[in-house]
Design a protein around this motif. Structure first.
Motif, mmCIF file in Angstrom:
data_model
loop_
_atom_site.group_PDB
_atom_site.id
_atom_site.type_symbol
_atom_site.label_atom_id
_atom_site.label_comp_id
_atom_site.label_asym_id
_atom_site.label_seq_id
_atom_site.Cartn_x
_atom_site.Cartn_y
_atom_site.Cartn_z
ATOM 1 N N THR A 148 4.588 -0.079 -0.163
ATOM 2 C CA THR A 148 5.181 0.025 -1.495
ATOM 3 C C THR A 148 4.465 -0.868 -2.496
ATOM 4 O O THR A 148 4.167 -0.450 -3.621
ATOM 5 C CB THR A 148 6.677 -0.338 -1.436
ATOM 6 O OG1 THR A 148 7.330 0.502 -0.491
ATOM 7 C CG2 THR A 148 7.328 -0.181 -2.800
ATOM 8 N N CYS A 149 4.188 -2.107 -2.089
ATOM 9 C CA CYS A 149 3.544 -3.063 -3.011
ATOM 10 C C CYS A 149 2.096 -3.342 -2.653
ATOM 11 O O CYS A 149 1.468 -4.227 -3.235
ATOM 12 C CB CYS A 149 4.325 -4.371 -3.047
ATOM 13 S SG CYS A 149 4.333 -5.263 -1.467
ATOM 14 N N CYS A 199 9.301 -7.203 -4.237
ATOM 15 C CA CYS A 199 9.376 -5.813 -3.803
ATOM 16 C C CYS A 199 10.676 -5.590 -3.023
ATOM 17 O O CYS A 199 11.081 -6.434 -2.221
ATOM 18 C CB CYS A 199 8.163 -5.485 -2.943
ATOM 19 S SG CYS A 199 8.235 -3.911 -2.074
ATOM 20 N N ASP A 201 11.239 -3.431 -0.674
ATOM 21 C CA ASP A 201 11.042 -3.088 0.735
ATOM 22 C C ASP A 201 10.674 -4.296 1.594
ATOM 23 O O ASP A 201 11.135 -4.427 2.725
ATOM 24 C CB ASP A 201 9.961 -2.015 0.878
ATOM 25 C CG ASP A 201 10.422 -0.670 0.361
ATOM 26 O OD1 ASP A 201 11.641 -0.486 0.207
ATOM 27 O OD2 ASP A 201 9.564 0.199 0.100
#
Length: 384
Positions: A148-149, A199, A201
């Motif tokens: 995700t990041c 983030c 996640d």
């Protein structure tokens, strides 16, 4: 004032390696941080540093050996103690590779990409797998770069900011006593960056824990306690760093028929009393697989006439393969002569008749043992 050689516990004339080794051991033992700030430890630590600062310098050591403490007065030795700069240089030289997180120098940790941690996985296999080799699937929990990041730890659309405490260096310096100490920045954890909007996640860590499935090739002939290294299959590195390695430690499950002795396989086979007496052939188990296998998991062994319990029969080339050559061990079959049980009346009658016909020639070990026993009893009782 104590002798510097006595302080460091080394003899005069010792080489530089012995001097450094003794200093390292004593400094670690008496370091103030390891002794809760104890005043006695601090004083001893200062004394050790002063001795090493003199004896580690060839010029100072020569003057000390010739004139004693008077020879090094005014040279940052006895009298004034070791200077701040000298102590910091000493720790860079001696402890840079051990306490890089505490002292500056060779052990300085960068705030850039860091290599991931190595992982260990304990794998139990069967003797059959060790014999023939195998492909085994394992599931390994490991740290993965957050997709995700992309490992930054920051929410998509944002970026980490430079840590104001260390200016992005990841380290802060403080003065403690007579020398300076450099530590990882406590605010950013040594990364030099702060994630203000983490983030969702990975919660700002840049990594997530996931289970991965891997295929591991077990080579034929692997032994209990062997280690297999899978490069780059460990934890993901921080900030885009390379992955660590995965080390697989092999244990071989005990087998119900075989024991391993190097490359040889040992097996015990019961032999009927009649076959042991008359000789004959028996089937013995063997492991199935490998280039020398004939497709059968058994071999025929010849039992010699008059075989006794403990007698071994060796079958060439039916043992374990070698990891490093084309050599292969043997199958060693130990014979165990089995006495018949649950005899019928007729069988007992025949055995009594057989026993009456046997003499010393048929039971030489029994005859020899009885002779030794009679001599022993005679010596004990004093009878002829």
């Amino acid at each position: 004032m104590r002798d510097y050689y006595e302080i460091l516990g080394v003899p005069r004339g010792c080489d530089e390696a012995a001097l450094k080794a003794s200093f390292r051991k004593l400094a670690m033992e008496h370091h103030p941080d390891r002794n809760g700030g104890c005043e006695d430890a601090s004083a001893r630590f200062k004394e050790i540093n002063e001795a090493y600062s003199v004896l580690s310098d060839p010029q100072k050591r020569a003057a000390y050996d010739r004139f004693g403490h008077a020879g090094v007065n005014g040279m940052n030795g006895a009298g004034g103690g070791a200077g701040m700069h000298d102590v910091h240089d000493i720790f860079n030289e001696v402890f840079g590779d051990v306490f890089g997180d505490m002292f500056g120098g060779r052990g300085r940790r960068s705030s850039g990409p860091a290599r991931g941690q190595d992982l260990r996985y304990d794998l139990e296999i069967t003797l059959e797998q060790a014999y023939a080799g195998a492909e085994v699937e394992i599931t390994v929990p490991s740290a993965m770069t957050c997709e995700t990041c992309s490992g930054s730890g920051a929410r998509p659309g944002t970026s980490p900011t430079t840590c104001g405490s260390c200016g992005g260096q990841g380290r802060v310096r403080a003065t403690q006593g007579f020398f300076s100490i450099e530590r990882s920045c406590p605010r950013c954890g040594g990364t030099g960056r702060l994630v203000l909007d983490p983030c969702d996640d990975c919660h700002g860590m840049g990594q997530v824990r996931r289970e991965r499935r891997l295929q591991v090739r077990i080579p034929a002939g692997v032994d209990d306690g062997a280690r297999i290294r899978l490069a780059g299959e460990g934890d993901a590195g921080a900030r885009g760093g390379p992955r660590g390695d995965l080390y697989i430690f092999i244990s071989v499950r005990p087998h119900e028929l075989f024991e391993r002795d190097g490359l040889d396989l040992l097996c015990t086979v019961p032999v009927p009393m009649a076959v042991a007496a008359l000789g004959g052939e028996l089937e013995a188990p063997c492991l199935l697989g490998g280039e020398n296998c004939d497709g059968e998991c058994k071999v025929i062994i010849k039992v010699p006439e008059g075989a006794q319990t403990g007698r071994t029969v060796r079958v060439k080339g039916r043992g374990m393969p070698s990891l490093r050559s084309r050599e292969r061990g043997d199958l060693v079959v130990e014979l165990f002569v089995e006495t018949p049980t649950r005899l019928t009346s007729r069988q007992k009658e025949l055995l009594r008749e057989f026993a009456g016909l046997c003499g010393d020639q048929q039971h030489p070990k029994s005859a020899g043992f009885l002779g030794k026993a009679k001599r022993f009893w005679s010596e004990v009782t004093g009878t002829a």
